[in-house]
Every structure is written in C-alpha cells, then in structure tokens.
Write a protein that holds these residues in place. Structure first.
Motif, mmCIF file in Angstrom:
data_model
loop_
_atom_site.group_PDB
_atom_site.id
_atom_site.type_symbol
_atom_site.label_atom_id
_atom_site.label_comp_id
_atom_site.label_asym_id
_atom_site.label_seq_id
_atom_site.Cartn_x
_atom_site.Cartn_y
_atom_site.Cartn_z
ATOM 1 N N LEU A 36 12.234 6.139 8.231
ATOM 2 C CA LEU A 36 13.197 5.422 7.398
ATOM 3 C C LEU A 36 14.170 6.403 6.742
ATOM 4 O O LEU A 36 15.383 6.190 6.747
ATOM 5 C CB LEU A 36 12.465 4.598 6.338
ATOM 6 N N VAL A 37 13.652 7.482 6.205
ATOM 7 C CA VAL A 37 14.502 8.488 5.558
ATOM 8 C C VAL A 37 15.418 9.152 6.577
ATOM 9 O O VAL A 37 16.627 9.321 6.336
ATOM 10 C CB VAL A 37 13.639 9.533 4.813
ATOM 11 N N LEU A 63 21.634 0.569 10.809
ATOM 12 C CA LEU A 63 21.418 -0.177 9.562
ATOM 13 C C LEU A 63 20.205 -1.106 9.681
ATOM 14 O O LEU A 63 19.366 -1.182 8.782
ATOM 15 C CB LEU A 63 22.671 -0.982 9.202
ATOM 16 N N GLU A 64 20.119 -1.799 10.811
ATOM 17 C CA GLU A 64 18.996 -2.713 11.013
ATOM 18 C C GLU A 64 17.684 -1.958 11.190
ATOM 19 O O GLU A 64 16.629 -2.446 10.788
ATOM 20 C CB GLU A 64 19.274 -3.633 12.198
ATOM 21 N N ALA A 65 17.739 -0.771 11.772
ATOM 22 C CA ALA A 65 16.522 0.045 11.898
ATOM 23 C C ALA A 65 15.984 0.406 10.514
ATOM 24 O O ALA A 65 14.767 0.401 10.299
ATOM 25 C CB ALA A 65 16.800 1.300 12.714
ATOM 26 N N ALA A 69 12.391 -0.823 9.291
ATOM 27 C CA ALA A 69 11.377 0.161 8.878
ATOM 28 C C ALA A 69 10.865 -0.169 7.485
ATOM 29 O O ALA A 69 9.659 -0.098 7.217
ATOM 30 C CB ALA A 69 11.957 1.578 8.920
ATOM 31 N N PHE A 70 11.765 -0.555 6.596
ATOM 32 C CA PHE A 70 11.342 -0.950 5.258
ATOM 33 C C PHE A 70 10.438 -2.185 5.319
ATOM 34 O O PHE A 70 9.422 -2.259 4.618
ATOM 35 C CB PHE A 70 12.550 -1.222 4.355
ATOM 36 N N ALA A 71 10.796 -3.143 6.172
ATOM 37 C CA ALA A 71 9.978 -4.353 6.323
ATOM 38 C C ALA A 71 8.574 -4.013 6.822
ATOM 39 O O ALA A 71 7.581 -4.579 6.352
ATOM 40 C CB ALA A 71 10.657 -5.343 7.266
ATOM 41 N N LEU A 145 19.518 -5.143 16.633
ATOM 42 C CA LEU A 145 18.209 -4.913 17.257
ATOM 43 C C LEU A 145 17.494 -6.230 17.561
ATOM 44 O O LEU A 145 17.797 -7.269 16.964
ATOM 45 C CB LEU A 145 17.336 -4.086 16.312
ATOM 46 N N PRO A 146 16.509 -6.181 18.438
ATOM 47 C CA PRO A 146 15.652 -7.353 18.660
ATOM 48 C C PRO A 146 14.915 -7.711 17.368
ATOM 49 O O PRO A 146 14.517 -6.823 16.607
ATOM 50 C CB PRO A 146 14.664 -6.891 19.726
#
Length: 181
Positions: A36-37, A63-65, A69-71, A145-146
């Motif tokens: 994430l970082v 951005l979506e990654a 990752a946060f999710a 992303l998917p």
C-alpha cells in the motif's frame, strides 16, 4: 454443565488454533501494508513527475490498487485486531468492572452481537460476491481494476472475524468456568 466441563479442553484447543490463524493472517497483512505504501509513493511521484514532464504517469489502476490494499487490510485485519483487543471499547466503564463481569460482557457480546452480525454479512455477502464473479465485474473507471477478487475479501474477512468471535466466546466461557484462557 458436565458436558461443558468435558468440552472445554477441546474448545480451548480450537480457540488456540483460531488465534494462531488470526495471528498469521495479521502478520501477512504487513506485506499488504508495505505494498500500500509503495503503490502510494509510486502514484504520488508519478503524478508530480508527470505534471513536470507534461505527461500522465499516474493511473486509475494505481489509485484503485491503493483502495483495494486498504480494503484487504481492513477486512482481513479485523480478526487480528479483535484477537489482540485492539478494537474500540467503552473503557470508562469496562475498567471499573471485575474480571468475571468483563468475561460475561465479552461472552454475551460475541454470542448476541458479533457472531450473528458476521453470519448476516456472510449470508447476504454470498450472493453479492457470486454476482460479481458471474460478471467478472470490473471497475467502471477507465483502466480500473477487477472488483470480483476484492469483493471476495468480504466473505473471507467476515469468516475470519466470525471464527475469532467464536474463539473470544470460548475464552470468555473458560474464564467464567475458572479456567485460564
């Protein structure tokens, strides 16, 4: 009550296994946090460097990654957080209670709130995730992303939280029975 006495040792072993699972998942999430970082840094550098060069070096996928990752950290880390008592409590009251009353509150909270909530989320989440997989759902954003893999994390996260809730209930029941948990 005699049945509970005979079941307590196997239940405590089950609780230990669940705790180990939560710990391993939590430790694995360190890598997701690092990812994430890194993605965040790459995205920021790309945005500012791209602006200097007059190019677009960032993307919706980056951005979506970050969001995904946060999710993952949030969904899969909740069981680890519960295991290590990192969730929010009303400590003003809790700190004044004795160990027995705290054990009762933890047991009843798990049995009446946490476990039923996780069950509802899993029951309703199955159709939600199945629809995403049946369509191979993708973000509507250009270059997005998917979504079906991240939606699957809902089921995995609530399954882990359900298991940890069972573990917490077992340990609270053991404390009420005078066993060390």
């Amino acid at each position: 009550m005699a049945i509970l006495r005979h079941l307590m040792d196997p239940l405590l072993r089950l609780s230990e296994w669940i705790d180990t699972l939560s710990d391993r998942v939590g430790q694995g999430l360190r890598w997701v946090a690092l990812l994430l970082v890194v993605v965040g840094v790459v995205n920021v550098i790309g945005r500012y460097l791209g602006a200097q060069l007059g190019m677009q070096l960032s993307s919706n996928a980056l951005l979506e990654a970050q969001i995904q990752a946060f999710a993952v950290i949030f969904l899969l880390g909740s069981a680890y957080l519960l295991r290590h008592d990192g969730h929010i409590r009303v400590d003003i009251l809790q700190s004044r209670f004795g160990p027995r009353l705290r054990a009762w509150i933890e047991l009843l909270g798990a049995l009446m709130a946490l476990i039923p909530f996780c069950m509802v989320m899993l029951i309703y989440g199955v159709d939600y995730v199945a629809r995403a997989w049946s369509r191979l759902e993708v973000s509507p954003n250009p270059g997005g992303l998917p979504l079906y893999p991240i939606k699957t994390m809902i089921l995995i996260g609530f399954s882990l939280l359900l298991l940890q809730g069972v573990s917490q209930a077992i340990k609270a029941a053991a404390r009420l029975r005078g066993k060390r948990a």
